[in-house]
Design an enzyme around this catalytic site. Structure first.
Site, PDB file in Angstrom:
ATOM      1  N   THR A 205       0.864  -1.186   0.000  1.00 31.92           N
ATOM      2  CA  THR A 205       0.000   0.000   0.000  1.00 31.92           C
ATOM      3  C   THR A 205       0.897   1.232   0.000  1.00 31.92           C
ATOM      4  OG1 THR A 205      -1.795  -1.054   1.163  1.00 31.92           O
ATOM      5  CG2 THR A 205      -1.558   1.305   1.538  1.00 31.92           C
ATOM      6  N   ARG A 233     -14.894  -5.855  -0.437  1.00 35.07           N
ATOM      7  CA  ARG A 233     -14.292  -5.459   0.855  1.00 35.07           C
ATOM      8  C   ARG A 233     -13.577  -4.110   0.697  1.00 35.07           C
ATOM      9  NH1 ARG A 233      -8.854  -4.073   2.569  1.00 35.07           N
ATOM     10  NH2 ARG A 233      -8.659  -4.577   4.768  1.00 35.07           N
ATOM     11  N   ASP A 236      -9.062   0.363   5.217  1.00 34.14           N
ATOM     12  CA  ASP A 236      -8.929   1.659   5.889  1.00 34.14           C
ATOM     13  C   ASP A 236      -8.419   2.765   4.969  1.00 34.14           C
ATOM     14  OD1 ASP A 236      -6.465   0.158   5.793  1.00 34.14           O
ATOM     15  OD2 ASP A 236      -5.567   1.761   6.976  1.00 34.14           O
ATOM     16  N   THR A 258      -3.334  -4.058   8.565  1.00 38.74           N
ATOM     17  CA  THR A 258      -4.607  -4.764   8.446  1.00 38.74           C
ATOM     18  C   THR A 258      -5.749  -3.770   8.638  1.00 38.74           C
ATOM     19  OG1 THR A 258      -3.483  -6.639   9.446  1.00 38.74           O
ATOM     20  CG2 THR A 258      -5.870  -6.808   9.218  1.00 38.74           C
ATOM     21  N   GLY A 259      -6.365  -3.397   7.522  1.00 38.16           N
ATOM     22  CA  GLY A 259      -7.283  -2.271   7.500  1.00 38.16           C
ATOM     23  C   GLY A 259      -8.425  -2.343   8.490  1.00 38.16           C
TER      24      GLY A 259
HETATM   25  N1  ASP Z   1      -4.423  -1.095   4.838  1.00 33.21           N
HETATM   26  C1  ASP Z   1      -4.649  -1.786   3.598  1.00 33.21           C
HETATM   27  C2  ASP Z   1      -6.008  -2.402   3.628  1.00 33.21           C
HETATM   28  O1  ASP Z   1      -6.379  -2.975   4.627  1.00 33.21           O
HETATM   29  C3  ASP Z   1      -3.633  -2.834   3.291  1.00 33.21           C
HETATM   30  C4  ASP Z   1      -2.199  -2.449   3.502  1.00 33.21           C
HETATM   31  O2  ASP Z   1      -1.916  -1.413   4.074  1.00 33.21           O
HETATM   32  O3  ASP Z   1      -1.321  -3.208   3.065  1.00 33.21           O
HETATM   33  O4  ASP Z   1      -6.671  -2.396   2.633  1.00 33.21           O
END
Ligand code: ASP
Length: 338
Positions: A205, A233, A236, A258-259
């Protein structure tokens, strides 16, 4: 003897914490970026590392060039993120991870620390640069978030580049999802209940935080989300207050991890709120949220923070974080595991 052993134990624990505590506070930063938690160190190859470092360098230079030519912090954030979206080594734009159904569904958001205006898109599959669509939502609509087809139709009307969904396909991400499907099939054949497995959920990300000559802050985040996520889905990254927040009275923040936890803990806003109301530093606030609140639940992730005085810091509870920053005099730093 026991006291001596205890103090050694405490020292080792403290060292352990240091190793995962992110960067110290760095002054005079005008643009800070991240490219996600990235590969585990054991899986890192010289080729991937070189590509990641090149992507981060290019993003920092492009964003700084905007600032140097009178661009705003929003321009710098958008520009830096576009560079990272276009680079297939990172999990945003081209190179995004695949959903459980084998699609690329992209999320992005941006926020202006001066006006507190914000824009976001989620679950888009044809917008080449979701961060620019997020900015258009902020500047051209009275809404904060558009999703799916509505966001795509809007982006096209704004003249943003629309691509075939296959544009986002990359061999390394396709192999990764095929591998997961194979494991799921094997589990099914063994009569096990199939839970969409997440092999390496966090790949890359991207996010950026910037401050401009008018001392205005901005933040943005863009992602393909979690590997093997369910169709529809949303994480965040496009949620203001979770993955992205900017407030001229405190700081600009972009998160990765983990969003679901970052949404539940309103991570980026929580960091700003601690700074404003608890009067703690950006470092203390970020460490509290990432290395205490989230860590207690084994929620992996990180945040980059640029405060209103141009001090940059990061907090992470992960092994690595692809990240970098550039100071007003143009000095670039890129780090991964250190
Ligand atoms: N935060 C991102 C999500 O949950 C994933 C990531 O940061 O790698 O979609």
């Amino acid at each position: 003897m026991i006291r001596w052993l205890l103090s050694i134990g405490v020292a080792i624990l403290a060292l352990g914490n240091c190793a995962s505590a992110g960067d110290d506070v760095i002054p005079n930063v005008v643009l800070g970026i991240h490219g996600g938690i990235g590969e585990d160190k054991k899986d890192m190859t010289p080729e991937i590392e070189a590509r990641v470092r090149a992507a981060l360098n290019a993003a920092l230079k492009a964003g700084k060039a905007k600032l140097d030519t009178g661009g705003t912090s929003l321009d710098a954030v958008e520009t830096a993120i576009r560079v990272m979206e276009d680079d297939s080594i990172l999990n945003a734009g081209r190179g995004a991870v695949f959903t459980h159904e084998g699609r690329n569904e992209l999320d992005a958001s941006i926020m202006d620390g001066k006006t507190k205006k914000a824009g976001a898109v989620a679950s888009v599959t044809t917008v080449k640069n979701p961060i620019s669509a997020a900015r258009a939502v902020m500047e051209k609509t009275r809404h904060v978030m558009l999703i799916g087809e509505g966001a795509e139709v809007f982006a096209a009307k704004q003249g943003l580049e629309i691509v075939d969904p296959s544009y986002f396909w990359t061999e390394h991400e396709w192999k990764a999802i095929l591998d997961i499907w194979k494991k799921e099939a094997a589990a099914r054949n063994n009569g096990q209940a199939v839970i969409p497995a997440i092999a390496k959920p966090h790949l890359g990300t991207v996010g950026a935080v910037a401050i401009d000559a008018q001392r205005n802050l901005a933040a943005g985040t863009s992602t393909g989300g979690l590997q093997n996520k369910m169709h529809g889905r949303i994480g965040d990254s496009p949620i203001i207050g979770a993955g992205t927040y900017a407030d001229n009275e405190a700081a600009a923040i972009s998160c990765t991890g983990t969003g679901e936890f970052f949404i539940r803990f309103s991570v980026s806003h929580e960091i700003v709120a601690q700074m404003k109301y608890k009067k703690v530093s950006s470092k203390e606030a970020a460490e509290d949220v990432i290395n205490r609140q989230l860590k207690e639940l084994n929620a992996e992730g990180a945040a980059i923070v640029l405060d209103k005085s141009g001090q940059f810091t990061t907090a992470r509870n992960s092994e690595g974080l692809y990240r970098g920053w550039i100071t007003a005099d143009g000095a670039v730093t890129v780090r991964i595991y250190e």
